[in-house]
Scaffold this active site. Structure first.
Site, PDB file in Angstrom:
ATOM      1  N   GLU A 247       0.833  -1.211   0.000  1.00 57.65           N
ATOM      2  CA  GLU A 247       0.000   0.000   0.000  1.00 57.65           C
ATOM      3  C   GLU A 247       0.866   1.259   0.000  1.00 57.65           C
ATOM      4  O   GLU A 247       0.608   2.208  -0.732  1.00 57.65           O
ATOM      5  CB  GLU A 247      -0.908  -0.019   1.240  1.00 57.65           C
ATOM      6  CG  GLU A 247      -1.729   1.244   1.406  1.00 57.65           C
ATOM      7  CD  GLU A 247      -2.679   1.191   2.612  1.00 57.65           C
ATOM      8  OE1 GLU A 247      -2.766   0.123   3.260  1.00 57.65           O
ATOM      9  OE2 GLU A 247      -3.329   2.209   2.880  1.00 57.65           O
ATOM     10  N   LEU A 343       1.678  30.555  -8.722  1.00 58.81           N
ATOM     11  CA  LEU A 343       0.533  31.093  -9.464  1.00 58.81           C
ATOM     12  C   LEU A 343      -0.089  32.307  -8.759  1.00 58.81           C
ATOM     13  O   LEU A 343      -1.051  32.900  -9.264  1.00 58.81           O
ATOM     14  CB  LEU A 343      -0.535  30.009  -9.689  1.00 58.81           C
ATOM     15  CG  LEU A 343      -0.386  29.195 -10.994  1.00 58.81           C
ATOM     16  CD1 LEU A 343       0.832  28.301 -10.944  1.00 58.81           C
ATOM     17  CD2 LEU A 343      -1.623  28.370 -11.266  1.00 58.81           C
ATOM     18  N   GLY A 345      -2.162  34.912  -6.701  1.00 61.30           N
ATOM     19  CA  GLY A 345      -3.597  34.981  -6.374  1.00 61.30           C
ATOM     20  C   GLY A 345      -4.417  33.991  -7.196  1.00 61.30           C
ATOM     21  O   GLY A 345      -5.382  33.405  -6.698  1.00 61.30           O
TER      22      GLY A 345
END
Ligand SMILES: Cc1cc2nc3c(=O)[nH]c(=O)nc-3n(C[C@H](O)[C@H](O)[C@H](O)COP(=O)(O)OP(=O)(O)OC[C@H]3O[C@@H](n4cnc5c(N)ncnc54)[C@H](O)[C@@H]3O)c2cc1C
Length: 389
Positions: A247, A343, A345
């Site tokens: 897992e 990026l 705002g």
């Protein structure tokens, strides 16, 4: 370049598989990924299609309709799906690997014949139920009890935070058949949703991984045939350790998929967005974020792919699984946060997917064992070995 090191580990069939999954994920998942998140719905049709294409059969033997046991193939499939939607990848991992592979690995022929073709074809959805309200990191303190009465076990207890619980047909459930024996009294039963006394209580409202439904399950005097035991009584603990190994490896592919998607946005946006008369990618502090993200991601991906390509189930792989898991998930959290920063705002709005990536990534250093526990496991393995050179 980024990713070149791992391509040498992939055989021709892996490359074809990657192309097929990537095409499917771009065509079918990408257009609805934001809506899955916004509306928090489980895309049943996508799971049916993934079943038809065989993606739900990763890590299930071919004789039961799966792809065969190939951890590297599972890593590739989950990474490609996670690039578009980490929540779809998470639910896919749970049904195909945590349920499917565990039944294939530990179950008897009868149970394999009964459940695996349905899981491999996407007609059945599986879940893996270990965690309880009072037993998370300390999983041996689970309280769910299965008492033998003739040809049945009578199961009582509850499970918490179970991925796919609200949509699953069958659960891989950790119980105590003999609590007096502690770890040696732990067993696993397959319990169907339709069995009397099983209630899936509610779908949890989460910050991320929305669309991958997480729920509580109650078991109240559920009569489970003794033939639904996985392996033999008292085999639950070794099953838990081995299944967590796999897992933690495959969930790391979800981390690398999300990281790749976030880094892709960082690079593209930095080349396009201009401030002070030039692309922001020419500012050193932005370049540092891109360089760090690329280096960390390439390193952790190479580690993950090497581990998956050379995985030897006979060995104790606790160190590799724990360390790749915390490295990959923490890298995903860091890169997705940096992507929002790059990026600016816009990164903070839902106009761009990077804020979703960050909310999804945060689950990855909690689920399947928290980063704290992963460090504990990794350190314990090294300390037990006594020396490293
Ligand atoms: C979205 C989601 C999906 C999940 N899906 C599944 C699933 O399908 N099946 C399933 O069985 N479980 C599932 N889980 C459960 C998940 O594995 C547990 O949440 C996780 O193992 C942590 O357990 P806990 O939440 O009870 O936290 P706790 O164990 O209570 O931990 C709380 C905090 O204490 C820290 N801590 C605990 N013990 C130690 C220690 N010894 N040393 C240092 N720090 C420690 C932890 O790191 C954590 O920061 C899911 C969880 C989530 C959120």
């Amino acid at each position: 370049m980024l990713g070149d090191l791992i391509s040498g580990l992939e055989k021709e069939e892996h490359k074809i598989l990657r192309e097929t999954v990537a095409r499917f994920a771009k065509d079918r998942i990408a257009p609805i990924a934001a809506r899955i998140d916004e509306e928090d719905y489980f895309p049943e049709d996508i799971f049916k299609e993934m079943g038809e294409l065989g993606f739900t059969g990763i890590m299930i033997p071919e004789e039961y309709g799966g792809f065969g046991i190939d951890p590297l193939a599972a890593v590739i499939v989950l990474e490609e799906i996670a690039k578009q939607s980490a929540s779809v990848a998470l639910s896919l991992m749970v049904t195909s690997v945590l349920f499917g592979h565990n039944v294939a690995y530990w179950g008897n022929d009868e149970l394999k014949k009964k459940y695996l073709p349905g899981i491999a074809s996407g007609k059945l959805i599986g879940a893996y139920a270990l965690t309880e309200p009072d037993a998370g990191s300390d999983s041996v303190s689970i309280k769910t009890r299965a008492e033998r009465k003739g040809d049945y076990f009578i199961v009582n207890g509850q499970k918490m935070f179970i991925t796919n619980a609200p949509v699953a047909d069958v659960f891989y459930v950790f119980v105590y058949t003999d609590p007096t024996k502690k770890k040696e009294g732990m067993s696993v039963l397959l319990i169907e949703k339709e069995m009397e006394g099983v209630t899936v209580a509610k779908k949890l409202d989460k910050m991320g991984m929305r669309g991958s439904p997480t729920g509580l399950i109650f078991f109240e005097d559920v009569k489970v045939p003794v033939t639904n035991i996985i392996g033999t009584e008292g085999m639950g603990y070794p099953q838990m350790l081995k299944s967590l190994e796999i897992e933690r490896m495959v969930i790391s592919a979800i981390s690398t998929g999300v990281s790749l998607a976030a880094l892709d946005w960082m690079v593209r946006y930095s080349n396009e967005r201009k401030q002070f008369g030039k692309p922001i990618g020419q500012f050193e502090m932005i370049m540092k974020k891109i360089a760090d993200a690329g280096a960390m991601l390439d390193a952790v991906r190479t580690y993950l792919y090497m581990y998956a390509a050379t995985y030897n189930e006979e060995k104790d792989n606790r160190f590799e699984s724990a360390s790749v898991k915390f490295l990959a998930s923490e890298t995903a959290v860091k890169i997705t946060l940096d992507a929002i920063q790059v990026l600016g705002g816009y990164g903070y709005t839902k106009e761009y997917p990077v804020e979703r990536y960050m909310r999804d990534a945060k689950l990855l250093d909690i689920g399947s064992g928290t980063s704290e526990i992963m460090r504990f496991v990794a350190a314990k393995s090294l300390l037990k070995a006594g020396r490293v050179i």
